[in-house]
Design an enzyme around this catalytic site. Structure first.
Site, mmCIF file in Angstrom:
data_model
loop_
_atom_site.group_PDB
_atom_site.id
_atom_site.type_symbol
_atom_site.label_atom_id
_atom_site.label_comp_id
_atom_site.label_asym_id
_atom_site.label_seq_id
_atom_site.Cartn_x
_atom_site.Cartn_y
_atom_site.Cartn_z
ATOM 1 N N LYS A 123 112.679 20.434 15.376
ATOM 2 C CA LYS A 123 111.711 19.558 16.048
ATOM 3 C C LYS A 123 110.616 19.059 15.108
ATOM 4 O O LYS A 123 109.982 18.050 15.380
ATOM 5 C CB LYS A 123 111.139 20.249 17.280
ATOM 6 C CG LYS A 123 112.202 20.341 18.376
ATOM 7 C CD LYS A 123 111.704 20.914 19.662
ATOM 8 C CE LYS A 123 112.807 20.906 20.706
ATOM 9 N NZ LYS A 123 113.932 21.826 20.355
HETATM 10 C C1 LIG Z 1 115.230 21.721 20.808
HETATM 11 C C2 LIG Z 1 116.283 22.484 20.111
HETATM 12 C C3 LIG Z 1 117.659 22.203 20.302
HETATM 13 C C4 LIG Z 1 118.167 21.180 21.276
HETATM 14 O O1 LIG Z 1 117.841 19.854 20.928
HETATM 15 P P1 LIG Z 1 117.860 18.720 22.041
HETATM 16 O O2 LIG Z 1 117.279 17.532 21.388
HETATM 17 O O3 LIG Z 1 116.991 19.232 23.167
HETATM 18 O O4 LIG Z 1 119.265 18.528 22.469
HETATM 19 C C5 LIG Z 1 118.574 22.960 19.576
HETATM 20 N N1 LIG Z 1 118.187 23.934 18.740
HETATM 21 C C6 LIG Z 1 116.884 24.230 18.545
HETATM 22 C C7 LIG Z 1 116.531 25.346 17.620
HETATM 23 C C8 LIG Z 1 115.894 23.519 19.209
HETATM 24 O O5 LIG Z 1 114.599 23.833 18.999
#
Ligand SMILES: *Cc1c(COP(=O)(O)O)cnc(C)c1O
Length: 515
Positions: A123
């Site tokens: 993120k």
């Molecule tokens: C948020 C997240 C995901 C999922 O991503 P999306 O965009 O919600 O599909 C997968 N792995 C981790 C570690 C995350 O923080």
């Protein structure tokens, strides 16, 4: 000049109303409950792709973002500076480096490491940029104004542990923005708590709420619905539906594709551990822009609404979230999926000038049904359309653990590679897809790695503690994260999950912050 891909509309709107990039970013969610999309996806020629293949991550991000942001809104020099600043906090010069041929050259599995940002999770790629963007827009608006006329943003969010720190690190130290993150006391891991509470910046405040994650989320929703509080403090969110997050994530699809194919005419499939569908949606944009991606594979854990939808055509909310070993993907509804549904709905209409509006009407109907009946069913043609670009795989907790073990024992380059549980869901799906594909030496698999294993110690230790010589401290934990436990913690304890207590706590802190 503004091109069609630099104008935004809501996925649920049947009107001609549009928004600028700035409006879409600052507003987040459309007033009709829909999400903002650029209805026209820009096309990139083969010749431009060739030029782009030689660019650095930052220059590539600039080129891609320029197609979606009008120059009049953000001048080139400013956008360049925003991009450079956003990725200067990453520990890798490639920003999102690639581990090529993890299991040797037979399988062509490449791991795209998205966790080299400040909080060790994917993120950061989006939120480092979004934080700078918020500050840029606010500073521009506030320039030369009296303090009482300045626009100030109060970001409020709830976290079950994984996502709060990326928001905090995106917004720390930003002018005219404060950030308050609620988390359930004692229900997040020590590392997660340390990451959030050791940030010294004055504009950041964590609120440890004596309750559950659902309590925290309900309080945040109630605060958003509280008109007086909201208009007084300009409450904002940085959740995964913000368009700028999707935009920032498009870059690594192009960048890793270029690294793997190296100018050769080879096919690439991306496998993406998915929850709210924000990560893989960026891959869809890359594909529609003209990047020759063979397939985008959705990897889900036991919270499998996407996998069920692609197989049945029914989008149906489960009764309860399953608590899995990959908690950042534990969702009931995939919020960003609505954006894909809009494009699929439009594709399914015969081409005429009002298709954008009709697609909005269709999506609005679907989500009305989801709200009232808990599900909606689409025409088989919509599923056929989705299947051109997407495939999906569902992975269990047991498979997640066995995949971490398998890669630890069998990785070749490097040896003893350690996956976090989210990445393991993706790698397990990748192996299944490889087994289904006839061994095509020209087919590459880029499996997205969304978190550093140190963030999910329980799952990693569960898989690996049986191996002689394995040590979490020595093999997994980076020095920078280890150091966190020695730093001073700043948190405000809220003794009951009560909205008034939280509102008071926020107002008290805002005064101290001078905001
Ligand atoms: C948020 C997240 C995901 C999922 O991503 P999306 O965009 O919600 O599909 C997968 N792995 C981790 C570690 C995350 O923080």
């Amino acid at each position: 000049m503004v091109t069609p891909s630099q104008v935004y509309r809501s996925t649920r709107s049947d009107s001609t109303e549009t928004r600028s990039f700035e409006e879409a970013v600052l507003q987040g969610l459309a007033t009709d409950g829909g999400l903002f999309i650029p209805p026209t996806i820009p096309h990139v020629s083969a010749e431009t792709l060739k030029q782009w293949s030689k660019l650095s991550f930052q220059d590539l991000a600039f080129e891609i973002m320029s197609l979606y942001i009008a120059r009049d809104e953000i001048p080139s020099e400013d956008l360049k500076a925003l991009v450079d600043r956003s990725y200067s906090t990453f520990r890798s010069k490639d920003v999102t480096p690639l581990v090529k041929n993890l299991t040797g050259s037979k399988e062509n599995i490449h791991i795209l490491e998205l966790f080299h940002g400040p909080t060790y999770a994917f993120k950061d790629v989006a939120l480092q940029f979004v934080g700078n963007l918020f500050e840029y827009f606010l500073q521009r608006f506030n320039q030369g104004k009296q303090d009482s006329e300045k626009k100030k943003l109060t970001v409020v969010g709830a976290t079950s542990g994984d996502t709060g720190s990326a928001a905090i690190y995106g917004l720390r130290g930003k002018k005219d923005v404060s950030v308050f993150i609620l988390y359930p006391t004692g229900r997040i891991s020590p590392i997660q708590e340390e990451q959030m509470t050791t940030v010294p910046d004055k504009n950041v405040q964590t609120l440890s709420v004596n309750g559950t994650f659902d309590n925290c989320q309900d309080i945040v929703k109630a605060i958003f619905g509280d008109k007086d509080f909201n208009s007084g403090h300009h409450v904002g969110a940085v959740n995964s539906i913000n368009w700028a997050r999707i935009l920032a994530q498009i870059t690594y699809y192009f960048y890793s594709y270029f690294q793997v194919t190296d100018g050769k005419d080879e096919k690439v499939k991306f496998v993406v551990p998915s929850g709210n569908f924000g990560d893989i949606l960026a891959g869809y944009f890359a594909k529609k822009m003209g990047l020759p991606i063979e397939k985008l594979v959705i990897a889900t854990n036991e919270n499998d609404i996407l996998d069920r939808f692609l197989k049945s055509g029914t989008y149906e909310r489960s009764d309860a979230v399953a608590a899995t070993l990959s908690p950042a993907m534990d969702i009931l509804i995939s919020s960003n999926f609505e954006r894909l549904l809009w494009f699929l709905a439009r594709e399914n209409l015969t081409a005429n000038g009002s298709d954008d509006l009709k697609a909005g009407e269709i999506v609005n109907n679907w989500f009305h049904q989801l709200k009232t009946a808990g599900k909606f069913i689409v025409d088989p043609k919509i599923i056929a359309g989705a299947s051109v670009d997407f495939a999906s795989e569902r992975v269990s907790n047991e498979e997640t653990i066995s995949t971490i073990k398998d890669i630890y024992q069998n990785s070749e380059n490097p040896k003893k590679y350690i996956l976090d549980p989210h990445t393991a869901v993706g790698v397990c799906a990748t192996k299944r897809v490889i087994a289904k594909d006839s061994n095509d030496a020209n087919l590459h698999y880029i499996s997205l790695s969304t978190a550093h294993p140190a963030k999910f110690a329980d799952a990693v230790n569960k898989a690996l503690s049986e191996f002689e010589g394995y040590s979490f401290e020595k093999d997994v934990l980076p020095a920078e994260l280890k150091k966190l436990s020695t730093l001073e913690k700043r948190l405000k304890f809220v003794e009951k999950p009560d909205i008034e207590l939280v509102k008071n706590a926020i107002e008290e802190e805002l005064v101290k912050m001078g905001l």
